[in-house]
Design an enzyme around this catalytic site. Structure first.
Site: not given
Ligand code: CP
Length: 311
Positions: A89, A110, A59-60, A138
Site C-alpha cells: 500500500k 531482507r 536459509r537466512t 549480507h
Molecule cells: N545463503 C542465503 O542467504 O540463503 P537464502 O537466500 O536461502 O537465505
C-alpha cells in the site's frame, strides 16, 4: 564485554570490529555445544523476533527463526513482505520500522534494494539485522562463513581463499571479503570479466596490505587455495536475460577440478546452488556447504542474544 553489541543494528560488516566477531564466534561455539549435548537455552524467553522478507530466502529466514526458537523466544514472520505487508500500500520502511518496535524486540529484514535495512533501522528503536539488501551486504552470512572456516581449517589467519562466480552482484562475497580481510588472507577473485568484484572493495583490501589476485583462471586459483568459496550467478540482478544466459555456467566445480586443487581444499557456497557445483562433489570430505548452512543456527543465536542483551 557481552554488552558490546547490545542495542546495535547489524547492517554492514563495517559495523563489526574484530572483537565483536570474536565474541559472536565464541558465543556461537558455546551455544552449539549446549545444543549438541542435548541442553536447552532460554536466554530469549519472553522476547519476540520479527522477520520481514521482501525477497525469497530459505536459509537466512529459517535459521534466524530456528535460532530464536532454540533460545526460548518467539517469532513473528512475514515471508512475502512485498505483497503481503502494507508495503504493497506504499508504507515506507522507516514507518514499518516504527511499527515493528511496538511488536518485537529485534527484527531481521531482507530486501532487494541496497540500503533498505538501514532505512528500517532509522525508524526502529529495536536492533535491526540486515538479512541481505540487494547486491549490497549480507553481514550475518559472512559471520557464519568465518565460523565455518574456523571449524573446517582450525584457523582464520594467513589462509589463501578463492572467491569465485558472480563477484559483482554477490552480496555474500562483498561481506566475506571485508570480514576475512581482518585475518590477513591472500585472495584470488575468480570471475568472468563482466562480474568482477567492485573496485571499492578490491581497492580497500589492497590499501590494507592484502594481496588480491583477480583472474578468470579457476584452476590456477584453486591449486593455491585453502578454501574455495563458490557463488551462483545472480540471475535476479541482471537487467538483460541474454547476458545472464551467456554468463551462467561460466564456472562449474567438478571432482576433476577438486583433483587439481590444493590437497584438502575446503569448498564452501552460501547456497542456493544452481549448477555451479556438480552434485558429485557433495561426497568429497572437504565439501562444507551443507555444514556451513547448519552453522547459521548457532551464529544467529549468538547474534540475537548479543544484540538484545540476552547473553
Ligand atoms: N545463503 C542465503 O542467504 O540463503 P537464502 O537466500 O536461502 O537465505
Amino acid at each position: 564485554m557481552t554488552t558490546a553489541l547490545k542495542g546495535k543494528d547489524i547492517l554492514h560488516v563495517k559495523d563489526l570490529k574484530l572483537e565483536h566477531i570474536s565474541l559472536i564466534m565464541e558465543t556461537a561455539a558455546r551455544y552449539e555445544n549446549v545444543l549438541a549435548s542435548g541442553g536447552r537455552l532460554t536466554n530469549m524467553a519472553g522476547k519476540v523476533l520479527a522477520t520481514l522478507f521482501y525477497e525469497p530466502s530459505t536459509r537466512t529466514r529459517l535459521s534466524f527463526e530456528t535460532a530464536m526458537l532454540r533460545l526460548g523466544g518467539q517469532v513473528l514472520s512475514v515471508a512475502e513482505a512485498k505483497t503481503s505487508s502494507s508495503a504493497a500500500k506504499g508504507e515506507t520502511l522507516f514507518d514499518t520500522g516504527k511499527m515493528i518496535e511496538g511488536y518485537a524486540d529485534v527484527a531481521v529484514i531482507r530486501h532487494p534494494v541496497v540500503g533498505s535495512a538501514a532505512e528500517m533501522a532509522e525508524g526502529a528503536s529495536i536492533p535491526v539485522i540486515n538479512g541481505g539488501d540487494g547486491a549490497g551486504q549480507h553481514p550475518t552470512q559472512s559471520l557464519l562463513d568465518v565460523y565455518t572456516i574456523q571449524k573446517e581449517k582450525g584457523r582464520l589467519l594467513n589462509l589463501t581463499v578463492t572467491l569465485a562466480g558472480d563477484l559483482k552482484n554477490g552480496r555474500t562475497v562483498h561481506s566475506l571479503s571485508w570480514v576475512l580481510g581482518k585475518y590477513g588472507p591472500r585472495f584470488y577473485f575468480v570471475s568472468p570479466e563482466e562480474l568482477r568484484m567492485p573496485e571499492e572493495i578490491t581497492k580497500a583490501l589492497r590499501q590494507d596490505g592484502i594481496e588480491v589476485i583477480e583472474t578468470s583462471n579457476m584452476e590456477e586459483a584453486v591449486a593455491k587455495s585453502d578454501v574455495l568459496y563458490m557463488t551462483r550467478i545472480q540471475k535476479e540482478r541482471f537487467t538483460d536475460p541474454a547476458e545472464y544466459e551467456r554468463l551462467k555456467g561460466s564456472y562449474v566445480v567438478t571432482l576433476d577440478l577438486v583433483k587439481k586443487a590444493k590437497s584438502g581444499i575446503t569448498i564452501m557456497h552460501p547456497l542456493p546452488r544452481v549448477d555451479e557445483i556438480a552434485k558429485e562433489v557433495d561426497d568429497y570430505e572437504g565439501a562444507a556447504y551443507f555444514r556451513q548452512a547448519s552453522n547459521g543456527v548457532p551464529v544467529r543465536m549468538a547474534l540475537l542474544a548479543l544484540v538484545t542483551g540476552s547473553e
